[in-house]
Design a protein around this motif. Structure first.
Motif, PDB file in Angstrom:
ATOM      1  N   LEU A   1       0.741  -1.275  -0.323  1.00  0.00           N
ATOM      2  CA  LEU A   1       0.171  -0.444  -0.019  1.00  0.00           C
ATOM      3  C   LEU A   1       0.758   1.325  -0.038  1.00  0.00           C
TER       4      LEU A   1
ATOM      5  N   ASP B   1       1.226   3.556   1.806  1.00  0.00           N
ATOM      6  CA  ASP B   1       0.626   4.627   2.434  1.00  0.00           C
ATOM      7  C   ASP B   1       0.027   3.727   4.231  1.00  0.00           C
TER       8      ASP B   1
ATOM      9  N   ARG C   1      -1.921   5.620   6.347  1.00  0.00           N
ATOM     10  CA  ARG C   1      -3.313   5.906   6.864  1.00  0.00           C
ATOM     11  C   ARG C   1      -3.684   5.001   6.052  1.00  0.00           C
ATOM     12  N   LYS C   2      -3.620   4.360   5.159  1.00  0.00           N
ATOM     13  CA  LYS C   2      -3.864   2.917   5.330  1.00  0.00           C
ATOM     14  C   LYS C   2      -3.652   1.837   5.991  1.00  0.00           C
TER      15      LYS C   2
ATOM     16  N   ILE D   1      -6.869  -0.211   8.390  1.00  0.00           N
ATOM     17  CA  ILE D   1      -6.966  -1.527   7.152  1.00  0.00           C
ATOM     18  C   ILE D   1      -6.134  -2.628   8.884  1.00  0.00           C
TER      19      ILE D   1
END
Length: 223
Positions: free
Chosen positions: A176, A178, A180-181, A185
């Protein structure tokens, strides 16, 4: 004169023997009460136990006739934080057994405590240790209870299925790129897993509580 001296020596020796016997600590102290049916059943079991182990010293104390025995029983119960005093009560070493159901249940418990007393052990060593493949034998005495609990929890928490799921999740998060993602998750996974396990344990708890309230189940279990 010699005969008198021999008789005197025999009397002294017999008196010493009787005094030593009277101060011998019983293997089992049993507190009973006249008219108690469970006490009568316990006496039958104790007679059988005496036949099996003739050297066993069993002392019976009737709390209705002996105020000192009654007070001793109350003290023993209070020292162990027990609120209800009942008969028969068995004192084996420092352990108390209150009540008597049958030779197969309470009798087996009495035999087990006697065996532990003879062996000089108050606890089963296997309960305080566990054998592991990688860490060897873990002992409470060596590690201390907090560290022992943490290690046992880690070993118990190692679930192959969960590990594969975590590896799959980590492989997704790495790609990812990222944070924040990734946090979203991972946080969702941990939250859902926690809620699921909580619901699962709560369901089992409620089921056991419901079973415990059933009089039919209690009677089936001999309650």
């Amino acid at each position: 004169m010699g005969l008198i001296l021999c008789l005197f020596v025999l009397l002294v020796l017999s008196g010493t023997t009787l005094q030593a016997a009277s101060t011998t600590t019983p293997d089992i102290d049993v507190f009973v009460r006249a008219g108690c049916p469970h006490c009568e059943a316990a006496k039958i079991f104790l007679d059988e136990l005496r036949r099996e182990q003739p050297s066993l010293h069993i002392a019976l104390h009737d709390i209705a006739e002996d105020p000192a025995a009654r007070q001793r029983l109350i003290t023993l119960v209070q020292e162990r934080g027990i609120t209800t005093v009942g008969v028969p009560t068995f004192l084996i070493g420092t352990e108390l057994i209150i009540g008597f159901q049958s030779s197969e249940t309470t009798g087996a418990e009495i035999r087990a405590k006697l065996d532990r007393k003879v062996l000089g052990a108050t606890v089963n060593p296997s309960i305080e240790s566990i054998e592991t493949r990688w860490l060897g034998r873990l002992r409470v005495h060596d590690l201390g209870l907090p560290l022992f609990t943490v290690l046992i929890g880690l070993l118990d928490g190692f679930n192959p299925c969960a590990m594969w799921v975590l590896l799959f999740l980590l492989s997704l998060l790495v790609n990812l790129q990222d944070r924040r993602k990734m946090a979203l998750i991972a946080g969702t996974f941990v939250t859902v897993s926690g809620l699921f396990y909580f619901a699962f344990m709560a369901a089992w708890l409620n089921m056991f509580l419901l079973i415990g309230l059933s009089r039919a189940v209690q009677m089936g279990l001999g309650g």
